[in-house]
Scaffold this motif. Structure first.
Motif, short mmCIF file in Angstrom:
data_model
loop_
_atom_site.label_atom_id
_atom_site.label_comp_id
_atom_site.label_asym_id
_atom_site.label_seq_id
_atom_site.Cartn_x
_atom_site.Cartn_y
_atom_site.Cartn_z
N ASN A 109 0.82 -1.22 0.00
CA ASN A 109 0.00 0.00 0.00
C ASN A 109 0.85 1.27 0.00
OD1 ASN A 109 0.94 -0.17 2.55
ND2 ASN A 109 -1.06 -0.39 3.54
N ARG A 110 2.15 1.11 -0.26
CA ARG A 110 3.02 2.28 -0.41
C ARG A 110 3.94 2.07 -1.61
NH1 ARG A 110 4.52 3.16 5.50
NH2 ARG A 110 2.68 4.15 6.40
N ARG A 111 4.59 3.17 -2.03
CA ARG A 111 5.49 3.10 -3.18
C ARG A 111 6.89 2.66 -2.75
NH1 ARG A 111 7.74 8.33 -4.80
NH2 ARG A 111 9.79 7.39 -4.79
N THR A 112 7.56 1.91 -3.61
CA THR A 112 8.93 1.48 -3.35
C THR A 112 9.86 2.70 -3.27
OG1 THR A 112 8.52 -0.55 -4.58
CG2 THR A 112 10.83 0.03 -4.17
N MET A 113 10.70 2.74 -2.24
CA MET A 113 11.62 3.87 -2.08
C MET A 113 12.98 3.51 -2.65
SD MET A 113 10.61 4.53 1.91
CE MET A 113 10.98 6.27 2.12
N PRO A 114 13.71 4.48 -3.21
CA PRO A 114 15.07 4.18 -3.66
C PRO A 114 15.97 3.95 -2.44
CG PRO A 114 14.57 6.50 -3.98
CD PRO A 114 13.33 5.88 -3.43
N ILE A 115 17.05 3.20 -2.60
CA ILE A 115 17.84 2.79 -1.44
C ILE A 115 19.09 3.65 -1.23
CG2 ILE A 115 19.31 0.89 -0.63
CD1 ILE A 115 17.18 -1.02 -1.57
N ALA A 116 19.58 4.31 -2.28
CA ALA A 116 20.86 5.02 -2.19
C ALA A 116 20.91 5.94 -0.97
CB ALA A 116 21.11 5.83 -3.45
N ALA A 117 22.08 5.92 -0.30
CA ALA A 117 22.38 6.83 0.81
C ALA A 117 21.47 6.67 2.02
CB ALA A 117 22.38 8.29 0.34
N THR A 118 20.74 5.56 2.12
CA THR A 118 19.90 5.39 3.31
C THR A 118 20.74 5.12 4.56
OG1 THR A 118 19.47 3.12 2.59
CG2 THR A 118 17.72 4.71 2.24
N ALA A 119 22.05 4.85 4.38
CA ALA A 119 22.92 4.71 5.56
C ALA A 119 23.02 6.03 6.32
CB ALA A 119 24.31 4.24 5.13
N HIS A 120 22.68 7.14 5.64
CA HIS A 120 22.75 8.45 6.29
C HIS A 120 21.45 8.83 6.98
CE1 HIS A 120 26.61 9.57 4.35
NE2 HIS A 120 26.18 8.75 3.42
N SER A 121 20.48 7.94 6.93
CA SER A 121 19.14 8.28 7.39
C SER A 121 18.83 7.59 8.72
CB SER A 121 18.15 7.82 6.31
OG SER A 121 16.85 8.07 6.71
N PRO A 122 18.51 8.35 9.78
CA PRO A 122 18.27 7.69 11.07
C PRO A 122 17.03 6.80 11.09
CG PRO A 122 17.96 10.08 11.26
CD PRO A 122 18.45 9.82 9.87
N PHE A 123 16.05 7.11 10.25
CA PHE A 123 14.83 6.31 10.24
C PHE A 123 14.48 5.89 8.81
CE2 PHE A 123 14.48 8.92 14.06
CZ PHE A 123 14.31 7.93 15.01
N LEU A 124 13.96 4.66 8.68
CA LEU A 124 13.64 4.16 7.35
C LEU A 124 12.16 3.86 7.19
CD1 LEU A 124 16.73 2.65 8.13
CD2 LEU A 124 16.58 3.06 5.68
N PHE A 125 11.76 3.82 5.92
CA PHE A 125 10.37 3.67 5.47
C PHE A 125 9.70 5.05 5.43
CE2 PHE A 125 10.09 -1.00 6.90
CZ PHE A 125 10.07 -1.49 5.60
#
Ligand SMILES: [Cu+2]
Lengths: 423, 140
Positions: A109-125
């Motif tokens: 029920n949500r759109r696929t997110m790109p993965i690049a640079a998610t190591a810099h992100s404190p929260f995911l989804f």
């Protein structure tokens, strides 16, 4: 007296230079020193080095990167033998799938997110309900609409196909002889019942392997990063003050940049080298058609605090003091209602459709949305109508198109390429 | 205080003190980590960031508090708040004082500024000299 216009222009420019009103060179685009600083803060050059992940002790182990890549592409990690992470996160499409809603074993029920640079992100989804890349990876694996399998099934896949590689990184694999082929805390009644039937020790053994699958995948994902774009080359030119920036961007794109950091206020949320503040905001995006109500961050903030695999959990390698993101988390503000994660705008032109459920098909529709700033379907939108002209909207769109530079990822392993060809 | 109330309060203050317009950026001299006197002159506070303050990073800082006569204030109850008056939003996290280090020094953890620009950083101090607030203007 005859006026030498060229001389006048040159002396005005020199005056501007000296007074710092226009710090740019003669002939270059006209920006104030403060604007140059603001523009430079968006350059990929300003991105911090890969931040350590104290929750994942193998995050920087090259052997884990390789195992993680193989697992990322392995369709055996699914209930029907047809879904891998790469089914939705396609490496040649910015690690996303270009559709409004994703399909794995079922439909999301949500759109696929790109993965690049998610190591810099404190929260995911989109709602930030996970606080590390490895705990994120464990979500889709047990989701009935994504990979659809169970942690016991995946532990058996490791034992049958990756034992040696796994043990070199994580130590001896537990004995799985008496573990059923499918068991886990999932909606499927049979698998859930088998899971309930296991002893605590058995459940912990299986979950331990499951967690390590996530940690290996995270070691691979950490290395997926953005490449510099035409915009970044413009900033380089601007900072060297040689006037060469003009060859990187056209005048309409520069005008779009001016709107982006100025009148259109985009940098209020899309700031820093990744063009995201990594926070959650309600921007009045309409609800996805036919989908049930989505509370966004309000649900996500509360769910990450309770998450089985969060930073404070027994499965994390961090100590409690390293879990500051959870410690100072806002969970109750009215602003969290229907707030969604601010996406990076890098490569944004290459990956329509847009928003958390793919509600908007084109960049033009996105800009029209910001221009009108409709009321939010729930909660309160933070954006106000921009009243930009058609020309300004085109300039803003032209600027967004300069942010494409592609993505880098660890080179494809021959074994992974072969596995994909056999599908 | 909710972000919206906070915004209204900032605008009202601007009107009362007839500052040019609502939520106008203060003069350059009003910026910085202090020493800064509280609204009713009960305390003087100085921020001591533990790293260079940068946008988007979760950071900690220390604050030293003295009373009007320069005596260190220990055992004060301190609440942390802040936001961007020009945008009407508050802080994205819930920072708080985690330790009293003695000598009027306190540790504040969990501070994040989620964009560059003018931020207000407010401490509501309740100590020996009574309750008062001090507002820092920070440029990220
Ligand atoms: Cu702001």
């Amino acid at each position: 007296m005859k006026i030498h216009w060229t001389r006048v222009v040159v002396s005005i420019s020199l005056f501007s230079l000296l007074t710092g009103v226009y710090a740019d060179t003669v002939g270059g685009d006209r920006w104030s020193a403060a604007e140059i600083e603001q523009i430079s803060s968006l350059s990929l050059r300003g991105l911090d080095a890969l931040p350590p992940d104290p929750t994942n002790r193998v995050a920087d182990d090259p052997r884990a990167v390789i195992l993680g890549q193989r697992l990322f592409f392995d369709v055996r990690l699914s209930s029907n033998g047809r879904v891998s992470c790469a089914t939705c996160h396609l490496p040649d499409r910015e690690f996303q799938d270009g559709t409004p809603l994703a399909s794995g074993v079922g439909a999301t029920n949500r759109r696929t997110m790109p993965i690049a640079a998610t190591a810099h992100s404190p929260f995911l989804f989109w709602d930030g309900r996970k606080d590390s890349q490895w705990s994120q990876a464990l979500g889709p694996l047990e989701s009935p609409v994504e990979h659809g399998g169970t942690r016991a099934q995946y532990a058996h896949v490791i034992a049958a196909n990756y034992r040696a590689d796994y043990e070199r990184i994580f130590g001896i694999l537990p004995n799985l002889e008496n573990i059923p082929l499918s068991a886990g805390p999932v909606p499927d009644a049979a698998a859930a019942k088998s899971w309930e039937g296991l002893s605590d020790a058995q459940r912990n053994a299986v979950t331990g392997v499951y967690v390590n699958i996530g940690k290996a995948i995270a070691a691979y994902e950490r290395r997926i990063q953005y490449r510099a774009s035409r915009f970044d080359r413009y900033v380089d030119g601007l900072r060297q003050a040689t006037g060469t920036e003009q060859s990187a961007l056209r005048p309409d794109e520069v005008a779009g940049l001016r709107l982006f950091i100025g009148k259109a206020n985009c940098t209020q949320c899309h700031n820093g080298p990744l063009l995201t503040n990594n926070e959650f905001h309600n921007t009045g995006v309409p609800a996805g058609r036919g989908l049930s109500a989505d509370e966004g961050r309000l649900a996500g903030a509360n769910s990450v605090l309770r998450d089985e695999f969060n930073c404070r959990s027994r499965w994390s390698d961090a100590n409690r003091a390293q879990c500051a993101e959870l410690e100072y988390l806002v969970t109750d503000a009215h602003t969290l209602q229907r707030a969604f994660k601010v996406p990076s705008l890098r490569n944004v032109a290459e990956r329509a459709p847009y928003m958390h459920a793919g509600q908007l098909a084109t960049l033009r529709q996105v800009l029209d949305h910001y221009n009108r700033a409709p009321e939010a379907p729930a909660g309160h939108s933070e954006v106000k109508p921009l009243r930009l002209s058609a020309l300004e909207l085109r300039q803003l769109e032209a600027f967004l198109r300069t942010l494409s530079g592609g993505t880098t990822a660890p080179p494809m392993l021959p074994s992974v390429t072969a596995l994909n060809q056999n599908r | 205080m909710k972000a919206s109330q906070y915004y209204t309060a900032a605008c009202l203050a601007a009107l009362v003190f007839s500052v040019a317009g609502c939520a106008t950026r203060p003069a350059a001299g009003e910026f910085g980590v202090g020493p800064r006197t509280s609204a009713e002159r009960r305390y003087v506070a100085t921020l001591q960031p533990q790293q260079v303050l940068r946008p988007r990073q979760l950071q900690s800082m220390r604050v030293s508090i003295v009373d009007a006569r320069g005596q260190a204030v220990n055992d004060a109850n301190i609440l942390v708040d802040g936001g961007m008056p020009q945008h009407g939003h508050g802080l994205p996290t819930k920072p708080r004082v985690t330790k009293s280090l003695g000598g009027g020094l306190y540790e504040i953890e969990g501070v994040r500024f989620n964009m560059g620009g003018w931020w207000e950083f407010k401490l509501a101090i309740n100590g020996v000299a009574g309750a008062d607030t001090v507002t820092f203007n920070l440029d990220l």
